[in-house]
Design a protein around this motif. Sequence first.
Motif, PDB file in Angstrom:
ATOM      1  N   ALA A  72      -7.346  -7.496  -5.670  1.00 46.41           N
ATOM      2  CA  ALA A  72      -6.382  -8.120  -4.764  1.00 46.41           C
ATOM      3  C   ALA A  72      -4.931  -7.931  -5.192  1.00 46.41           C
ATOM      4  CB  ALA A  72      -6.684  -9.613  -4.647  1.00 46.41           C
ATOM      5  N   ILE A  73      -4.690  -7.386  -6.378  1.00 49.04           N
ATOM      6  CA  ILE A  73      -3.336  -7.264  -6.912  1.00 49.04           C
ATOM      7  C   ILE A  73      -2.827  -5.841  -6.707  1.00 49.04           C
ATOM      8  CG2 ILE A  73      -1.873  -7.473  -8.951  1.00 49.04           C
ATOM      9  CD1 ILE A  73      -4.031  -9.417 -10.069  1.00 49.04           C
ATOM     10  N   LEU A  74      -1.682  -5.725  -6.036  1.00 44.64           N
ATOM     11  CA  LEU A  74      -1.046  -4.431  -5.809  1.00 44.64           C
ATOM     12  C   LEU A  74       0.210  -4.353  -6.667  1.00 44.64           C
ATOM     13  CD1 LEU A  74      -1.281  -4.337  -1.925  1.00 44.64           C
ATOM     14  CD2 LEU A  74      -2.806  -3.250  -3.565  1.00 44.64           C
ATOM     15  N   LEU A  75       0.433  -3.196  -7.259  1.00 42.19           N
ATOM     16  CA  LEU A  75       1.564  -3.004  -8.164  1.00 42.19           C
ATOM     17  C   LEU A  75       2.446  -1.844  -7.736  1.00 42.19           C
ATOM     18  CD1 LEU A  75      -0.381  -3.190 -11.514  1.00 42.19           C
ATOM     19  CD2 LEU A  75       0.793  -5.036 -10.349  1.00 42.19           C
ATOM     20  N   GLY A  76       3.732  -1.929  -8.067  1.00 43.43           N
ATOM     21  CA  GLY A  76       4.666  -0.823  -7.895  1.00 43.43           C
ATOM     22  C   GLY A  76       4.649  -0.191  -6.526  1.00 43.43           C
TER      23      GLY A  76
END
Length: 69
Positions: free
Chosen positions: A57-61
């Motif tokens: 569920a975590i999106l980065l950059g």
Amino acid sequence: MRTVVDLTRCQGYAQCVFHAPDVFELHGEEGLLYATAVPDDQIERVRLAAAACPVQAILLGEEVSGGVR
């Protein structure tokens, strides 16, 4: 680095809180609070948190711009 959590996918497993407690925090039983702007000294911890998320569920950059609404 920026981060976004897809709260429709988040199931409250709290792996992110375990890996990066300065960025992620559980509020109550299932409410997740998090910093969208990740401090430089927390980037590696947030990457570990994203990798540990069982539902991804975590999106980065760069993922953030094309990700969650």
